[in-house]
Design an enzyme around this catalytic site. Structure first.
Site, PDB file in Angstrom:
ATOM      1  N   LYS A 159       0.583  -1.274   0.089  1.00  0.00           N
ATOM      2  CA  LYS A 159      -0.024  -0.028   0.152  1.00  0.00           C
ATOM      3  C   LYS A 159       0.948   1.273  -0.110  1.00  0.00           C
ATOM      4  O   LYS A 159       1.316   1.448   1.020  1.00  0.00           O
ATOM      5  CB  LYS A 159      -0.837  -0.010   1.275  1.00  0.00           C
ATOM      6  CG  LYS A 159      -2.215   0.654   1.185  1.00  0.00           C
ATOM      7  CD  LYS A 159      -2.146   1.974   0.939  1.00  0.00           C
ATOM      8  CE  LYS A 159      -2.290   3.029   1.961  1.00  0.00           C
ATOM      9  NZ  LYS A 159      -1.634   4.329   1.859  1.00  0.00           N
ATOM     10  N   GLU A 185       8.439   1.019  11.856  1.00  0.00           N
ATOM     11  CA  GLU A 185       9.638   2.131  11.919  1.00  0.00           C
ATOM     12  C   GLU A 185       8.858   3.227  11.688  1.00  0.00           C
ATOM     13  O   GLU A 185       8.141   3.800  10.958  1.00  0.00           O
ATOM     14  CB  GLU A 185      10.603   1.843  10.730  1.00  0.00           C
ATOM     15  CG  GLU A 185      12.025   2.663  10.753  1.00  0.00           C
ATOM     16  CD  GLU A 185      11.741   3.958  10.384  1.00  0.00           C
ATOM     17  OE1 GLU A 185      11.464   4.989  11.087  1.00  0.00           O
ATOM     18  OE2 GLU A 185      12.567   4.190   9.459  1.00  0.00           O
ATOM     19  N   CYS A 195      13.049   9.912   8.240  1.00  0.00           N
ATOM     20  CA  CYS A 195      13.028   9.513   9.597  1.00  0.00           C
ATOM     21  C   CYS A 195      14.223   9.615  10.486  1.00  0.00           C
ATOM     22  O   CYS A 195      14.089   9.795  11.570  1.00  0.00           O
ATOM     23  CB  CYS A 195      12.705   7.873   9.528  1.00  0.00           C
ATOM     24  SG  CYS A 195      11.362   7.362   8.172  1.00  0.00           S
ATOM     25  N   GLU A 211       9.111  15.253  16.516  1.00  0.00           N
ATOM     26  CA  GLU A 211       9.484  15.096  15.073  1.00  0.00           C
ATOM     27  C   GLU A 211       8.899  15.987  14.228  1.00  0.00           C
ATOM     28  O   GLU A 211       7.536  16.144  14.303  1.00  0.00           O
ATOM     29  CB  GLU A 211       9.147  13.591  14.890  1.00  0.00           C
ATOM     30  CG  GLU A 211       9.939  13.325  13.193  1.00  0.00           C
ATOM     31  CD  GLU A 211       9.654  11.980  12.627  1.00  0.00           C
ATOM     32  OE1 GLU A 211       8.558  11.543  12.843  1.00  0.00           O
ATOM     33  OE2 GLU A 211      10.894  11.637  12.289  1.00  0.00           O
TER      34      GLU A 211
END
Ligand code: ADP
Length: 493
Positions: free
Chosen positions: A191, A266, A300, A397
């Protein structure tokens, strides 16, 4: 035609429908969503979204391909051959992929050319090599009721793997999930991100051309709340491999827990880059700047907390500001551009919100902070100093080109600051003291630490984090372990 027009034509030519059971579904009856160019804010393509029936078709075709199916019957060398062929096809089309990724993600083409595409090709090649090496183990056992026993293990594929990827590096992160799963003999239902699904749809063409049996690999374009949600809840899925935000990661983990399905998650980071006074400051400034500004900071492992020894703090600040001010923000297809656009309006608003929060909390804005007055989701490379590790800009973040510089006075303090985070994904250290490099690398809580260099991207190296950064490892041998079950067989002789 210009390079941008070429890329736009390529985007229009991609079959923008689900690739399921070895073929492309008809768009008839499916809802569509637009893929928006982050630079022009115009639609690049209209993509048919996989609905419940398409998800079921893909998962059922994946199940049917396993076991006695056409994929399950293939031995390791044959799987390796197909993966090797896919690597070759991807390498041959790398320029198309780089242009397409540049277009749909908004990043300068140099990055996919130098990082994403070579990494993706290497990942498929690396795991092509694993496919025929999935040996079990012979384990000595003491016997059974006085008779000797032979115990050994067999590695079996986990089954159907749902791979859900983010928009920042869809080709490379897609490869990280697809390659080990296919090498292990799993069937993969991908996906891709709704903001940047085109490279994954092009990859479906290459898999088709490589000759993977129907059902071994499917691509389901669609939004997270619709297609993604249907996929993670489907009972035919055995494992979910997800890269994205912690918020969505939690939804994925809950869905997986309901069916006791395996996960690899993750979920990003707030990675420290620690600069000691004995570092080569030229190399450190360049590396730290790359660590926070590459891919518009939408990485990331972005090194968004820059911890600097107070003895060299002012000098590093000056160097980093000078480096930030050399960044040329603009259309990735313009010559000279070194930083492109953020992915969408929501992400731009989020980054601006954090910049305001930094100013509001009293951090000193050194450079950037603004948005060029033009179409597109652009923000200038931004640095804050005089910050503390408890400020929002040091804790959350941001996923944009915003670095927060924090001073420290000792190695112990640097480690304490580095570890005082909800995240634990990556870290970089800059020092010329060998013993300090090893000691601090050991003490910092992170899935990957790079000393005197940037993030250690390599398909041979395990990748993943802990705490809010998720769990499990991709790549290397752990990537195979994450996609296999080890079955024990004991024979009483
Ligand atoms: P972002 O908010 O930055 O797009 P996400 O973590 O939401 O990051 O997205 C990462 C991937 O997860 C994308 O492919 C997205 O479509 C998918 N996703 C988002 N929400 C869900 C959900 N509820 N279930 C499954 N997948 C989802």
């Amino acid at each position: 035609m210009t390079a941008r027009e070429d890329a736009e034509a390529l985007a229009r030519g991609i079959p923008a429908v689900p690739y399921v059971a070895g073929g492309w579904l008809s768009a008839r009856g499916l809802e569509t969503f637009d893929v928006i160019d982050p630079v022009t804010e115009r639609a690049l393509a209209s993509v048919a979204e996989a609905d419940g029936a398409a998800v079921a078709l893909a998962v059922n075709a994946a199940r049917a391909a396993l076991g006695d199916g056409a994929w399950g019957r293939l031995d390791g060398p044959s799987r390796g051959l197909l993966l090797g062929r896919l690597a070759d096809l991807l390498e041959a089309r790398r320029e198309d992929f780089a242009c397409l990724e540049s277009l749909e993600v908004g990043k300068p083409g140099a990055e996919p050319r130098m990082i994403d595409l070579p990494q993706a090709v290497q990942t498929f090649r690396h795991f092509a090599g694993w496919a025929d090496k999935l040996a079990g183990r012979a384990i000595p056992t003491p016997g059974y009721r006085g008779r000797p026993t032979l115990s050994y293990t067999i590695r079996e594929p986990v089954g159907v793997v749902a791979a859900i990827t983010p928009w920042n590096s869809p080709t490379m992160i897609g490869a990280w999930k697809i390659a080990p799963a296919l090498a292990a003999g799993c069937a993969v239902v991908l996906k891709p991100p709704e903001d940047a699904p085109l490279t994954s749809l092009l990859l479906a063409e290459l898999c088709h051309e490589a000759g993977f049996p129907p059902g071994a690999f499917s691509v389901l374009p669609g939004r997270g709340i619709t297609t993604g949600s249907l996929l993670i809840d489907h009972p035919g899925v055995d494992k979910i491999s997800f890269t994205g935000s912690p918020e969505t990661g939690r939804i994925v983990a809950i869905a997986a827990a309901k069916g006791f399905r395996r996960t690899t998650l993750e979920l990003g980071g707030k990675s420290p880059q620690i600069v000691f006074a004995d570092a080569d400051l030229d190399a450190a400034a360049e590396g730290v700047a790359t660590g926070i500004f590459a891919n518009q900071g939408e990485v990331c492992a972005a090194g968004s907390r820059i911890l600097v020894d107070r003895k060299v703090h002012d000098e590093m600040v000056a160097r980093l500001v000078a480096r930030a001010e050399t960044v040329v923000v603009g259309d990735p297809f313009d010559a000279g551009t070194t930083m492109g656009a953020l992915i969408n309006a929501r992400q731009l608003a989020r980054v601006r919100h954090y910049i305001q929060a930094g100013c509001h909390e009293g951090a000193r804005l050194l450079t950037g902070g603004g948005c060029p007055p033009r179409s597109g989701y652009f923000v200038q490379p931004t640095l804050f100093a005089g910050a503390s590790n408890t400020m929002i800009i040091a804790r959350e973040e941001i996923f944009g080109p915003v670095g927060t510089i924090i001073a420290f006075d000792s190695a112990d303090e640097a480690v304490a600051l580095a570890n005082a985070s909800d995240y634990a994904l990556a870290a970089t250290l800059w020092t010329s003291d060998l013993s300090r490099a090893h000691t601090v690398a050991r003490a910092v809580r992170a899935g990957a630490v790079a000393v005197n260099g940037w993030s250690p991207l390599d398909p041979r190296l395990p990748w993943g984090g802990s705490k809010l950064s998720g769990h499990g490892r991709e790549l290397g041998w752990p990537g195979i372990e994450a996609n296999t079950e080890e079955k024990t067989v004991t024979i009483v002789l």
